[in-house]
Design a protein around this motif. Structure first.
Motif, PDB file in Angstrom:
ATOM      1  N   GLY A  92       4.159  21.567 -15.635  1.00 53.17           N
ATOM      2  CA  GLY A  92       3.957  20.384 -14.798  1.00 53.17           C
ATOM      3  C   GLY A  92       2.984  19.416 -15.458  1.00 53.17           C
ATOM      4  N   TYR A  93       2.246  18.679 -14.632  1.00 56.57           N
ATOM      5  CA  TYR A  93       1.254  17.720 -15.153  1.00 56.57           C
ATOM      6  C   TYR A  93       0.001  18.499 -15.577  1.00 56.57           C
ATOM      7  CZ  TYR A  93       3.976  13.987 -12.888  1.00 56.57           C
ATOM      8  OH  TYR A  93       4.973  13.124 -12.494  1.00 56.57           O
TER       9      TYR A  93
ATOM     10  N   THR B 175       9.451  12.319 -17.942  1.00 57.13           N
ATOM     11  CA  THR B 175       7.977  12.336 -17.974  1.00 57.13           C
ATOM     12  C   THR B 175       7.343  12.460 -16.587  1.00 57.13           C
ATOM     13  OG1 THR B 175       7.801   9.925 -17.875  1.00 57.13           O
ATOM     14  CG2 THR B 175       7.911  10.917 -20.077  1.00 57.13           C
ATOM     15  N   MET B 176       8.144  12.312 -15.542  1.00 58.11           N
ATOM     16  CA  MET B 176       7.587  12.420 -14.184  1.00 58.11           C
ATOM     17  C   MET B 176       8.563  13.177 -13.292  1.00 58.11           C
ATOM     18  SD  MET B 176       5.939   8.641 -13.654  1.00 58.11           S
ATOM     19  CE  MET B 176       5.289   9.032 -12.052  1.00 58.11           C
ATOM     20  N   GLY B 177       8.006  14.054 -12.481  1.00 52.66           N
ATOM     21  CA  GLY B 177       8.866  14.826 -11.587  1.00 52.66           C
ATOM     22  C   GLY B 177       8.034  15.619 -10.606  1.00 52.66           C
ATOM     23  N   GLU B 178       8.674  16.604 -10.005  1.00 49.75           N
ATOM     24  CA  GLU B 178       7.998  17.400  -8.978  1.00 49.75           C
ATOM     25  C   GLU B 178       7.165  18.484  -9.651  1.00 49.75           C
ATOM     26  OE1 GLU B 178      10.765  19.141  -6.219  1.00 49.75           O
ATOM     27  OE2 GLU B 178       9.183  19.566  -4.761  1.00 49.75           O
ATOM     28  N   ASP B 179       5.934  18.653  -9.153  1.00 54.44           N
ATOM     29  CA  ASP B 179       5.004  19.596  -9.790  1.00 54.44           C
ATOM     30  C   ASP B 179       4.382  20.486  -8.715  1.00 54.44           C
ATOM     31  OD1 ASP B 179       3.234  20.853 -11.491  1.00 54.44           O
ATOM     32  OD2 ASP B 179       1.834  19.165 -11.580  1.00 54.44           O
ATOM     33  N   PRO B 180       5.193  21.423  -8.166  1.00 52.25           N
ATOM     34  CA  PRO B 180       4.650  22.227  -7.066  1.00 52.25           C
ATOM     35  C   PRO B 180       3.533  23.147  -7.537  1.00 52.25           C
ATOM     36  CG  PRO B 180       6.859  22.975  -7.672  1.00 52.25           C
ATOM     37  CD  PRO B 180       6.568  21.779  -8.507  1.00 52.25           C
ATOM     38  N   GLN B 181       2.508  23.283  -6.694  1.00 50.94           N
ATOM     39  CA  GLN B 181       1.394  24.182  -7.026  1.00 50.94           C
ATOM     40  C   GLN B 181       1.789  25.600  -6.586  1.00 50.94           C
ATOM     41  OE1 GLN B 181      -1.264  22.490  -8.608  1.00 50.94           O
ATOM     42  NE2 GLN B 181       0.355  20.957  -8.408  1.00 50.94           N
ATOM     43  N   GLY B 182       1.551  26.576  -7.442  1.00 51.45           N
ATOM     44  CA  GLY B 182       1.863  27.962  -7.081  1.00 51.45           C
ATOM     45  C   GLY B 182       3.363  28.218  -7.091  1.00 51.45           C
TER      46      GLY B 182
ATOM     47  N   LEU C  79       0.855  -1.186   0.000  1.00 51.12           N
ATOM     48  CA  LEU C  79       0.000   0.000   0.000  1.00 51.12           C
ATOM     49  C   LEU C  79       0.892   1.237   0.000  1.00 51.12           C
ATOM     50  CD1 LEU C  79      -2.878   1.220   0.245  1.00 51.12           C
ATOM     51  CD2 LEU C  79      -2.483   1.323   2.705  1.00 51.12           C
ATOM     52  N   VAL C  80       0.645   2.133  -0.964  1.00 48.26           N
ATOM     53  CA  VAL C  80       1.459   3.356  -1.060  1.00 48.26           C
ATOM     54  C   VAL C  80       0.528   4.548  -0.816  1.00 48.26           C
ATOM     55  CG1 VAL C  80       3.069   4.681  -2.476  1.00 48.26           C
ATOM     56  CG2 VAL C  80       2.933   2.199  -2.767  1.00 48.26           C
ATOM     57  N   THR C  81       0.561   5.094   0.384  1.00 49.50           N
ATOM     58  CA  THR C  81      -0.263   6.285   0.640  1.00 49.50           C
ATOM     59  C   THR C  81       0.464   7.484   0.030  1.00 49.50           C
ATOM     60  OG1 THR C  81       0.728   7.007   2.724  1.00 49.50           O
ATOM     61  CG2 THR C  81      -0.953   5.270   2.877  1.00 49.50           C
ATOM     62  N   GLY C  82      -0.294   8.396  -0.558  1.00 50.09           N
ATOM     63  CA  GLY C  82       0.349   9.537  -1.232  1.00 50.09           C
ATOM     64  C   GLY C  82       1.084   9.092  -2.484  1.00 50.09           C
ATOM     65  N   GLY C  83       0.596   8.012  -3.082  1.00 49.81           N
ATOM     66  CA  GLY C  83       1.312   7.382  -4.198  1.00 49.81           C
ATOM     67  C   GLY C  83       1.230   8.113  -5.526  1.00 49.81           C
ATOM     68  N   LEU C  84       0.455   9.203  -5.580  1.00 49.79           N
ATOM     69  CA  LEU C  84       0.483   9.995  -6.819  1.00 49.79           C
ATOM     70  C   LEU C  84       1.337  11.250  -6.651  1.00 49.79           C
ATOM     71  CD1 LEU C  84      -3.116   9.666  -8.331  1.00 49.79           C
ATOM     72  CD2 LEU C  84      -1.088   8.259  -8.700  1.00 49.79           C
ATOM     73  N   GLY C  85       1.932  11.427  -5.488  1.00 46.35           N
ATOM     74  CA  GLY C  85       2.793  12.588  -5.254  1.00 46.35           C
ATOM     75  C   GLY C  85       4.178  12.388  -5.866  1.00 46.35           C
ATOM     76  N   TYR C  86       5.019  13.359  -5.625  1.00 48.07           N
ATOM     77  CA  TYR C  86       6.368  13.397  -6.237  1.00 48.07           C
ATOM     78  C   TYR C  86       7.173  12.127  -5.935  1.00 48.07           C
ATOM     79  CZ  TYR C  86      11.235  15.223  -6.551  1.00 48.07           C
ATOM     80  OH  TYR C  86      12.568  15.421  -6.809  1.00 48.07           O
ATOM     81  N   ILE C  87       7.400  11.847  -4.672  1.00 53.53           N
ATOM     82  CA  ILE C  87       8.273  10.706  -4.335  1.00 53.53           C
ATOM     83  C   ILE C  87       7.484   9.398  -4.433  1.00 53.53           C
ATOM     84  CG2 ILE C  87       9.846   9.751  -2.598  1.00 53.53           C
ATOM     85  CD1 ILE C  87       9.999  12.657  -1.415  1.00 53.53           C
ATOM     86  N   GLY C  88       6.211   9.434  -4.015  1.00 53.09           N
ATOM     87  CA  GLY C  88       5.390   8.220  -4.035  1.00 53.09           C
ATOM     88  C   GLY C  88       5.214   7.671  -5.448  1.00 53.09           C
ATOM     89  N   SER C  89       4.983   8.548  -6.407  1.00 52.87           N
ATOM     90  CA  SER C  89       4.725   8.069  -7.775  1.00 52.87           C
ATOM     91  C   SER C  89       5.975   7.409  -8.369  1.00 52.87           C
ATOM     92  CB  SER C  89       4.255   9.222  -8.671  1.00 52.87           C
ATOM     93  OG  SER C  89       5.242  10.228  -8.746  1.00 52.87           O
ATOM     94  N   LEU C  90       7.134   7.994  -8.086  1.00 49.39           N
ATOM     95  CA  LEU C  90       8.370   7.396  -8.613  1.00 49.39           C
ATOM     96  C   LEU C  90       8.683   6.088  -7.887  1.00 49.39           C
ATOM     97  CD1 LEU C  90      10.310  10.733  -9.106  1.00 49.39           C
ATOM     98  CD2 LEU C  90       9.359   9.248 -10.875  1.00 49.39           C
ATOM     99  N   THR C  91       8.287   6.016  -6.637  1.00 53.95           N
ATOM    100  CA  THR C  91       8.460   4.753  -5.904  1.00 53.95           C
ATOM    101  C   THR C  91       7.579   3.668  -6.522  1.00 53.95           C
ATOM    102  OG1 THR C  91       8.978   5.983  -3.895  1.00 53.95           O
ATOM    103  CG2 THR C  91       8.302   3.685  -3.603  1.00 53.95           C
ATOM    104  N   CYS C  92       6.370   4.055  -6.951  1.00 51.79           N
ATOM    105  CA  CYS C  92       5.485   3.062  -7.592  1.00 51.79           C
ATOM    106  C   CYS C  92       6.143   2.486  -8.854  1.00 51.79           C
ATOM    107  CB  CYS C  92       4.133   3.690  -7.931  1.00 51.79           C
ATOM    108  SG  CYS C  92       3.147   3.994  -6.452  1.00 51.79           S
TER     109      CYS C  92
ATOM    110  N   HIS D 140      15.300  18.187 -17.783  1.00 49.64           N
ATOM    111  CA  HIS D 140      14.540  17.434 -18.800  1.00 49.64           C
ATOM    112  C   HIS D 140      13.050  17.456 -18.484  1.00 49.64           C
ATOM    113  CE1 HIS D 140      18.226  14.952 -20.150  1.00 49.64           C
ATOM    114  NE2 HIS D 140      18.083  16.042 -20.856  1.00 49.64           N
ATOM    115  N   TRP D 141      12.729  17.194 -17.231  1.00 51.82           N
ATOM    116  CA  TRP D 141      11.322  17.178 -16.790  1.00 51.82           C
ATOM    117  C   TRP D 141      10.704  18.569 -16.982  1.00 51.82           C
ATOM    118  CZ3 TRP D 141       6.644  15.800 -15.429  1.00 51.82           C
ATOM    119  CH2 TRP D 141       5.939  16.512 -14.459  1.00 51.82           C
ATOM    120  N   GLN D 142      11.407  19.603 -16.552  1.00 54.81           N
ATOM    121  CA  GLN D 142      10.887  20.970 -16.614  1.00 54.81           C
ATOM    122  C   GLN D 142      10.711  21.432 -18.063  1.00 54.81           C
ATOM    123  OE1 GLN D 142      10.322  23.125 -13.601  1.00 54.81           O
ATOM    124  NE2 GLN D 142       9.056  23.847 -15.280  1.00 54.81           N
TER     125      GLN D 142
END
Ligand code: NAD
Ligand code: WQD
Length: 337
Positions: free
Chosen positions: A335-336, A188-195, A4-17, A327-329
């Motif tokens: 972002g996404y 294709t995946m990275g950190e996407d801070p809001q604001g 179970l990955v809580t927060g699994g769509l966030g920055y670190i969680g998604s890459l862990t998935c 590359h991501w930026q």
């Protein structure tokens, strides 16, 4: 094996998935999308050909959490879900304690009910406060935290330690991250801070890509080599590999396991700017500004314990971190979306 990955769509969680899938695990994701987008699920699928099971919901919702454990055969939990802005935690402390501390409590109750006793928790070097001596080992005193976000992590660590004292058949791994930066090497995946980003690396990246005009360098009068703040930046993929290493080793053994996840090296703000200029071939406009209240001069990890017990060490360089962030930026300037 289901994780179970809580927060699994966030920055670190998604890459862990991504890494979990590649290593043959089955991530089951919970996220309330408070700081992430559903689009991340498509990106995980594009990279792995697997669309993980996803539950949109809140870890503070006890009935929801119990329903997930009932519906799945979860063996271990990696707990990323949480709010993480230091500044926001100062203005909204109750929301931070409710989400981070209470959310973890609800998760632990649901785990106990489902007889799942293996947990990896995302803690932070922030629990060390302003260390008297660097590098920081896991024995460096904790608790002198300087903001509600840091205190929420410290309180959770205390809760986990108390739980383990009472129930020694649990396996609880506390991973204290230093400064995670970088992105998936595919771009294709990275950190996407809001604001407006609070953290250095995403801010530099947004200046390089033209989204922001100038970086404010918070202080050049610290007692460091060039006067700017020094931190232990770690490539997020190294950090993710640290989780996999912990999952494959200590998470199988009962115990309270605590590790610093960093590189063991400090870099200054000006060194980060130079690495990013080199990676992006762009000039990064910056101006020297007053110190940011609450900032410490320097902090970096001693990572010997993780090397010894997890057989894990960060290998990626500052230039790798800057190159992958760029590359991501460059590919995803907004972002996404
Ligand atoms: P993130 O904000 O990108 O990811 C956290 C995810 O959790 C988000 O997708 C968010 O929507 C989700 N979430 C938050 N509250 C939730 C709730 N109540 N229920 C369900 N989902 C919820 O952050 P990140 O950078 O990936 O950080 C992951 C973890 O690592 C956090 O606990 C953070 O405190 C910790 N950490 C991060 C850093 C860092 O600099 N990024 C450093 C040290 C520790
Ligand atoms: C790094 C350096 C700043 C922005 C924070 C949290 C910590 C952890 C990671 C989660 C410092 C300087 C920054 C800018 C700058 N998060 N800086 N201009 O403060 O080490 O850690 O994120 O657990 O808890 O406190 O990271 O990236 O904000 O700052 O000059 O616009 O960059 O002064 O020296 P920090 P950061």
């Amino acid at each position: 094996m289901q994780i179970l990955v809580t927060g699994g769509l966030g920055y670190i969680g998604s890459l862990t998935c991504i890494e979990l899938i590649e290593a043959g695990f089955e991530p089951i994701i919970i996220d309330n999308l408070s700081n992430s987008k559903l689009q991340v699920l498509n990106r995980i699928e594009a990279l792995t050909d697997v669309r993980p099971v996803f539950y949109q919901g809140d870890i503070c919702d006890s009935a929801f959490m119990q329903s997930v454990f009932s519906a799945q055969k979860i063996e271990s939990v990696i707990h990323f879900a949480g709010l993480k802005s230091v500044a926001e935690s100062v203005s909204h402390p109750l929301e931070y304690y409710a989400n981070n501390v209470n959310g973890t409590l609800v998760l632990l109750h649901a785990m106990r009910k489902a007889n799942v006793k293996s947990l990896l928790f995302s803690s932070s070097a922030t629990v060390y406060g302003d260390p008297k001596v660097v590098p920081i080992t896991e024995k460096t005193p904790t608790g002198a935290t300087t903001n509600p976000y840091g205190r929420s992590k410290y309180i959770i660590e205390c809760m986990l330690s108390d739980l383990f004292q009472a129930q020694s058949d649990w396996s609880i791994t506390i991973l204290r991250y230093f400064n995670p930066v970088g992105a998936h090497p595919s771009g294709t995946m990275g950190e996407d801070p809001q604001g407006i980003p609070n953290n250095l690396m995403p801010y530099i990246a947004q200046v390089a890509v033209g989204r922001r005009d100038v970086l404010s360098v918070f202080g050049d009068d610290y007692a460091t080599e060039d006067g700017t703040g020094v931190r232990d930046y770690i490539h997020v993929m190294d950090l993710v590999e640290g989780h996999l290493a912990a999952l494959k080793t200590v998470s199988k053994k009962s115990g309270l396991h605590i590790y610093n996840l960093g590189t063991g090296q400090g870099s200054s703000v000006l060194q980060m700017i130079a690495a990013f200029s080199q990676a992006s071939k762009k000039k990064i406009n910056y101006k020297i500004c007053p110190r940011r209240p609450g900032d410490i001069a320097q902090c970096w990890a001693n990572t010997d314990k993780a090397a010894r017990e997890l057989n894990w060490k960060a290998t990626r360089t500052l230039l790798d971190m800057a190159t992958d962030t760029w590359h991501w930026q460059e590919k995803n300037p907004q972002g996404y979306v």
